[in-house]
Design an enzyme around this catalytic site. Structure first.
Site, PDB file in Angstrom:
ATOM      1  CD1 TRP A  30      52.947 125.209  62.641  1.00 17.95           C
ATOM      2  CD2 TRP A  30      51.865 123.860  63.468  1.00 17.95           C
ATOM      3  NE1 TRP A  30      51.818 125.559  62.543  1.00 17.95           N
ATOM      4  CE2 TRP A  30      51.609 124.382  63.061  1.00 17.95           C
ATOM      5  CE3 TRP A  30      51.615 122.154  63.916  1.00 17.95           C
ATOM      6  CZ2 TRP A  30      50.278 123.762  62.871  1.00 17.95           C
ATOM      7  CZ3 TRP A  30      50.635 121.937  63.413  1.00 17.95           C
ATOM      8  CH2 TRP A  30      49.179 122.795  63.039  1.00 17.95           C
ATOM      9  CD  GLU A  66      55.264 124.086  71.875  1.00 14.03           C
ATOM     10  OE1 GLU A  66      54.152 124.377  72.152  1.00 14.03           O
ATOM     11  OE2 GLU A  66      55.208 124.141  70.938  1.00 14.03           O
ATOM     12  CB  VAL A  89      54.915 131.940  63.866  1.00 14.12           C
ATOM     13  CG1 VAL A  89      54.195 132.699  64.203  1.00 14.12           C
ATOM     14  CG2 VAL A  89      55.579 131.309  64.646  1.00 14.12           C
ATOM     15  CD  GLU A  93      41.059 132.836  57.928  1.00 16.97           C
ATOM     16  OE1 GLU A  93      40.234 133.104  59.193  1.00 16.97           O
ATOM     17  OE2 GLU A  93      41.503 132.898  57.113  1.00 16.97           O
ATOM     18  CB  THR A  94      43.363 134.465  64.858  1.00 18.12           C
ATOM     19  OG1 THR A  94      44.206 133.456  64.844  1.00 18.12           O
ATOM     20  CG2 THR A  94      42.031 133.314  64.122  1.00 18.12           C
ATOM     21  CG  HIS A  96      47.936 131.151  67.453  1.00 16.73           C
ATOM     22  ND1 HIS A  96      47.958 130.680  68.864  1.00 16.73           N
ATOM     23  CD2 HIS A  96      48.560 130.643  67.182  1.00 16.73           C
ATOM     24  CE1 HIS A  96      48.665 129.697  68.444  1.00 16.73           C
ATOM     25  NE2 HIS A  96      49.529 129.401  67.250  1.00 16.73           N
TER      26      HIS A  96
END
Length: 159
Positions: A30, A66, A89, A93-94, A96
């Site tokens: 990611w 992970e 990371v 907006e959250t 998370h």
């Protein structure tokens, strides 16, 4: 590892011969446009310090969450002396972001302690992509470089 005033990307201190040591690098897929330069920086530093390419083992995981399990898998492999975890990371907006950052930092710490070997936190936690690019070879250096230097310095303490 670093601040706005100091980082390890340009580290020039003495590192003993660690050419027989094996380094695992676990890379989050990611935000690959960020994590790939981190990986390249880490490998470049290891090679520069005499680690043979054959002694660098890469494994990919889907995301930063992970990394802890990927690090554990590498730490369990016979002969792996240190593991470098590379991820990114970016705040959204959250909440998370908070959950992922917290989980991965605790997870990597636990792998360090469980296997009694260096497992290095090379995870960028940024507010936006610009900050991430700045730390993946941009104006703030390459945190992949710094993670590799940290791994080398930690292993140097074991000889």
């Amino acid at each position: 590892m670093s601040s706005a005033d100091k980082n390890l990307s340009s580290y020039s201190g003495e590192i003993p011969n660690l050419s027989s040591r094996v380094f695992g690098i676990v890379v989050a897929e990611w935000n690959e446009e960020i994590t790939e330069p981190l990986y390249e920086g880490a490998v470049e530093v290891l090679l520069k310090h005499g680690i043979p390419k054959a002694n660098i083992i890469r494994t990919n995981v889907p995301g930063t969450f992970e990394l802890s399990l990927g690090a554990q898998w590498l730490a369990m492999k016979k002969g792996v002396d240190a593991v470098i975890c590379l991820g990114c990371v970016i705040q959204g907006e959250t909440r998370h972001f908070d959950f992922i950052c917290n989980a991965v930092s605790i997870g990597i710490t636990e792998v360090n302690l469980k296997f009694n070997k260096p497992v290095i936190f090379g995870v960028l936690t940024t507010d936006n992509k610009e900050q991430a690019f700045d730390r993946a070879g941009g104006k703030h250096g390459n945190k992949g470089d710094e993670a590799a230097i940290t791994a080398l310095k930690m292993l140097a303490q074991t000889i």
